[in-house]
Enzyme design. Structure first.
Site, PDB file in Angstrom:
ATOM      1  N   HIS A   1      18.968  -1.184  -4.462  1.00  0.00           N
ATOM      2  CA  HIS A   1      19.791  -0.104  -3.938  1.00  0.00           C
ATOM      3  C   HIS A   1      18.997   0.738  -2.938  1.00  0.00           C
ATOM      4  CE1 HIS A   1      17.715   1.919  -7.308  1.00  0.00           C
ATOM      5  NE2 HIS A   1      17.779   2.991  -6.537  1.00  0.00           N
ATOM      6  N   ALA A   2      19.729   1.607  -2.260  1.00  0.00           N
ATOM      7  CA  ALA A   2      19.165   2.653  -1.407  1.00  0.00           C
ATOM      8  C   ALA A   2      19.896   3.940  -1.785  1.00  0.00           C
ATOM      9  CB  ALA A   2      19.366   2.322   0.067  1.00  0.00           C
TER      10      ALA A   2
END
Length: 136
Positions: free
Chosen positions: A49-50
């Protein structure tokens, strides 16, 4: 891609070592959340994820692990294996953690409280986020 590592001051003698961290001094943001990852099984990858806003510093306070970073344009691999060294990860960086040693404890200092809406968990949406940010 710029990899930003922080070397934290160690204090020690024959009794052992100590590292003290202060927000906005040793850590370049207000620390609003602290968590740690441990007992990660062999071959397990985490992250994927970011974030839209959140910034982090990752510290392998015990053992080691590798961090895969992806800016949307470049990638890099970082080995964390020193309890006095922290990896800064900006919000607009895809991250994956892997190759945890059996004794690994990965400490995370976060600039924001947990907010599921801040996560970008789909890689294609992350690429769109990075592209849109570059257009501004």
């Amino acid at each position: 891609m710029e990899i930003k590592m922080f070397q934290f001051q160690q204090h020690g003698d024959h009794r052992g070592q100590l590292v003290a961290l202060e927000e906005n001094n040793d850590v370049p943001f207000d620390v609003k959340r602290v968590y740690y990852i441990y007992d990660t099984g062999k071959g397990v990858r985490r992250g994927f994820h970011a974030h839209k806003c959140l910034k982090q510093i990752l510290i392998a306070i015990k053992g080691e692990c590798k961090i895969h970073l992806d800016s949307g344009y470049e990638t890099a691999e970082v080995l964390l294996n020193k309890p006095y060294e922290g990896l800064y990860i900006s919000n607009d960086m895809w991250r994956e953690m892997y190759d945890f040693s059996e004794d690994a404890v990965l400490l995370v200092l976060a600039s924001e409280l947990y907010d599921e809406d801040d996560y970008i968990r789909d890689y294609q949406k992350f690429i769109q986020f990075v592209d849109n940010k570059g257009e501004k």
